[in-house]
Motif scaffolding. Structure first.
Motif, PDB file in Angstrom:
ATOM      1  N   UNK A 232       0.818  -1.218   0.000  1.00 29.42           N
ATOM      2  CA  UNK A 232       0.000   0.000   0.000  1.00 29.42           C
ATOM      3  C   UNK A 232       0.849   1.264   0.000  1.00 29.42           C
ATOM      4  N   UNK A 233       2.111   1.153   0.397  1.00 27.69           N
ATOM      5  CA  UNK A 233       3.034   2.300   0.457  1.00 27.69           C
ATOM      6  C   UNK A 233       2.574   3.351   1.465  1.00 27.69           C
ATOM      7  N   UNK A 234       1.720   2.978   2.384  1.00 28.03           N
ATOM      8  CA  UNK A 234       1.259   3.891   3.441  1.00 28.03           C
ATOM      9  C   UNK A 234       1.440   3.186   4.776  1.00 28.03           C
ATOM     10  N   UNK A 235       2.085   3.850   5.728  1.00 32.97           N
ATOM     11  CA  UNK A 235       2.195   3.245   7.048  1.00 32.97           C
ATOM     12  C   UNK A 235       0.855   3.301   7.759  1.00 32.97           C
ATOM     13  N   UNK A 236       0.541   2.216   8.453  1.00 32.55           N
ATOM     14  CA  UNK A 236      -0.634   2.183   9.322  1.00 32.55           C
ATOM     15  C   UNK A 236      -0.430   1.075  10.337  1.00 32.55           C
ATOM     16  N   UNK A 237      -0.962   1.293  11.506  1.00 35.30           N
ATOM     17  CA  UNK A 237      -0.887   0.278  12.553  1.00 35.30           C
ATOM     18  C   UNK A 237      -2.315  -0.016  12.990  1.00 35.30           C
ATOM     19  N   UNK A 238      -2.736  -1.258  12.835  1.00 35.36           N
ATOM     20  CA  UNK A 238      -4.097  -1.641  13.202  1.00 35.36           C
ATOM     21  C   UNK A 238      -4.025  -2.744  14.242  1.00 35.36           C
ATOM     22  N   UNK A 239      -5.090  -2.875  15.017  1.00 33.45           N
ATOM     23  CA  UNK A 239      -5.114  -3.906  16.053  1.00 33.45           C
ATOM     24  C   UNK A 239      -6.431  -4.652  15.988  1.00 33.45           C
ATOM     25  N   UNK A 240      -6.365  -5.979  16.151  1.00 32.34           N
ATOM     26  CA  UNK A 240      -7.600  -6.741  16.270  1.00 32.34           C
ATOM     27  C   UNK A 240      -8.122  -6.585  17.697  1.00 32.34           C
ATOM     28  N   UNK A 241      -9.357  -7.019  17.917  1.00 33.25           N
ATOM     29  CA  UNK A 241      -9.939  -6.896  19.259  1.00 33.25           C
ATOM     30  C   UNK A 241      -9.101  -7.653  20.279  1.00 33.25           C
ATOM     31  N   UNK A 242      -8.477  -8.727  19.858  1.00 30.13           N
ATOM     32  CA  UNK A 242      -7.695  -9.518  20.816  1.00 30.13           C
ATOM     33  C   UNK A 242      -6.209  -9.159  20.810  1.00 30.13           C
ATOM     34  N   UNK A 243      -5.826  -8.118  20.087  1.00 29.59           N
ATOM     35  CA  UNK A 243      -4.473  -7.590  20.260  1.00 29.59           C
ATOM     36  C   UNK A 243      -3.473  -7.914  19.166  1.00 29.59           C
ATOM     37  N   UNK A 244      -3.874  -8.628  18.104  1.00 32.38           N
ATOM     38  CA  UNK A 244      -2.925  -8.844  17.001  1.00 32.38           C
ATOM     39  C   UNK A 244      -2.708  -7.516  16.269  1.00 32.38           C
ATOM     40  N   UNK A 245      -1.445  -7.159  16.061  1.00 30.57           N
ATOM     41  CA  UNK A 245      -1.138  -5.885  15.419  1.00 30.57           C
ATOM     42  C   UNK A 245      -0.789  -6.109  13.944  1.00 30.57           C
ATOM     43  N   UNK A 246      -1.364  -5.264  13.103  1.00 28.77           N
ATOM     44  CA  UNK A 246      -1.023  -5.318  11.678  1.00 28.77           C
ATOM     45  C   UNK A 246      -0.253  -4.062  11.318  1.00 28.77           C
ATOM     46  N   UNK A 247       0.977  -4.279  10.864  1.00 28.66           N
ATOM     47  CA  UNK A 247       1.827  -3.151  10.481  1.00 28.66           C
ATOM     48  C   UNK A 247       1.785  -3.049   8.959  1.00 28.66           C
ATOM     49  N   UNK A 248       1.124  -2.017   8.453  1.00 29.91           N
ATOM     50  CA  UNK A 248       1.194  -1.718   7.021  1.00 29.91           C
ATOM     51  C   UNK A 248       2.461  -0.897   6.829  1.00 29.91           C
ATOM     52  N   UNK A 249       3.404  -1.438   6.076  1.00 29.89           N
ATOM     53  CA  UNK A 249       4.663  -0.720   5.890  1.00 29.89           C
ATOM     54  C   UNK A 249       4.537   0.293   4.757  1.00 29.89           C
ATOM     55  N   UNK A 250       5.210   1.422   4.921  1.00 32.62           N
ATOM     56  CA  UNK A 250       5.347   2.367   3.812  1.00 32.62           C
ATOM     57  C   UNK A 250       6.464   1.874   2.886  1.00 32.62           C
ATOM     58  N   UNK A 251       6.669   2.591   1.802  1.00 31.84           N
ATOM     59  CA  UNK A 251       7.723   2.197   0.866  1.00 31.84           C
ATOM     60  C   UNK A 251       9.074   2.738   1.331  1.00 31.84           C
ATOM     61  N   UNK A 252      10.090   1.866   1.276  1.00 33.58           N
ATOM     62  CA  UNK A 252      11.432   2.291   1.695  1.00 33.58           C
ATOM     63  C   UNK A 252      12.060   3.264   0.711  1.00 33.58           C
ATOM     64  N   UNK A 253      11.832   3.051  -0.590  1.00 31.75           N
ATOM     65  CA  UNK A 253      12.595   3.828  -1.575  1.00 31.75           C
ATOM     66  C   UNK A 253      11.799   4.246  -2.809  1.00 31.75           C
ATOM     67  N   UNK A 254      10.556   3.792  -2.959  1.00 31.76           N
ATOM     68  CA  UNK A 254       9.837   4.018  -4.224  1.00 31.76           C
ATOM     69  C   UNK A 254       9.673   5.520  -4.509  1.00 31.76           C
ATOM     70  N   UNK A 255       9.848   5.855  -5.769  1.00 28.98           N
ATOM     71  CA  UNK A 255       9.789   7.252  -6.214  1.00 28.98           C
ATOM     72  C   UNK A 255       8.438   7.560  -6.858  1.00 28.98           C
ATOM     73  N   UNK A 256       7.344   7.156  -6.222  1.00 26.97           N
ATOM     74  CA  UNK A 256       6.010   7.446  -6.770  1.00 26.97           C
ATOM     75  C   UNK A 256       5.546   8.736  -6.110  1.00 26.97           C
TER      76      UNK A 256
END
Ligand SMILES: [Fe+2]
Ligand SMILES: [Fe+2]
Length: 250
Positions: free
Chosen positions: A182-206
């Protein structure tokens, strides 16, 4: 245990001026391992994979990667359908679904890239069952290219079996899910605490992407610390942000 989290380098459509700052940021943070959540290259050509490999090897650290949709041929239909991972496997060490057991963190790589889908990917029941089986002992981080949840306010289609995966990972006790695409950072959590880290892009030139960034993950007794390192669009360095505490689930 400290791990550097990278995603979506898109070598071939990247910002060369940020390569050395990225290497410097990794060197300063001194992680023990690097994890890459796919889209190493913009197009699945050998010279681009070789460039990506050379950049990552300059860290002197072991690295693992899972394939992204850009890591398989796009317009070369026979290549895409018959040997989609050939060039990827010529450059990326290890299997497409690596498993790494570090002290205090088990990393389960999952290949969500599916040549018959244009870019959205999918997981099979067998892949989900593998994660459930491996996640019996933890702490566990799953890494795959395609997200299993959407960004807030987004309505894009998720990959096939995303809902099934999120439920299964959550029930299996997975602590963290690192995804790219997705090239966008986001941190989401499930109700029971599992964390989803959406990573941004390290180097993409978009141009429409937010600033490039990488992250450092510390696995400690009782939980994790995630430190984003963001390179402002007019800047020349990846700047560490205040660490985010993520409690362990077990
Ligand atoms: Fe990408
Ligand atoms: Fe992608």
């Amino acid at each position: 245990m400290r791990v550097a989290l990278l995603s979506d380098l898109h070598i071939g459509m990247h910002r060369p001026r940020l390569v050395q700052p990225m290497l410097d940021a990794i060197s300063d943070a001194a992680p023990e391992h690097i994890v890459v959540a796919g889209d190493l290259v913009q197009r699945a050509r050998r010279e681009l994979f070789a460039e990506a490999e050379a950049i990552l090897d300059q860290t002197g650290l072991p690295w693992l990667c899972v394939p992204g949709n850009h890591d398989i041929p796009l317009m070369n239909v026979p290549g895409r359908l018959l040997w989609p991972f050939h060039e990827y496997e010529m450059s990326v060490p290890g299997p497409r679904e690596p498993l790494l057991e570090l002290p205090g963190l088990k990393i389960i790589g999952v290949n969500s890239t599916f040549p018959y889908r244009w870019r959205n990917g999918r997981l099979t029941d067998r892949q989900i069952a593998r994660v459930k089986n491996l996640a019996r002992t933890g702490p566990v981080m799953v890494v795959q290219h395609h997200p299993i949840s959407l960004l807030p306010g987004e309505t894009k289609e998720l990959m096939l079996n995303a809902e099934k995966a999120i439920t299964a990972y959550d029930e299996a006790g997975v602590d963290l899910v690192l995804t790219g695409h997705l090239h966008h950072f986001n941190l989401a959590s499930s109700a029971s605490g599992m964390k989803q880290i959406h990573a941004a892009s390290a180097l993409c030139d978009r141009s429409e992407d937010p600033p490039n960034e990488i992250a450092i993950l510390d696995a400690e007794a009782g939980g994790f610390q995630l430190t984003r390192m963001i390179a402002p669009k007019d800047g020349a360095d990846f700047v560490p942000q205040p660490p985010i505490a993520l409690p362990s689930r077990r």
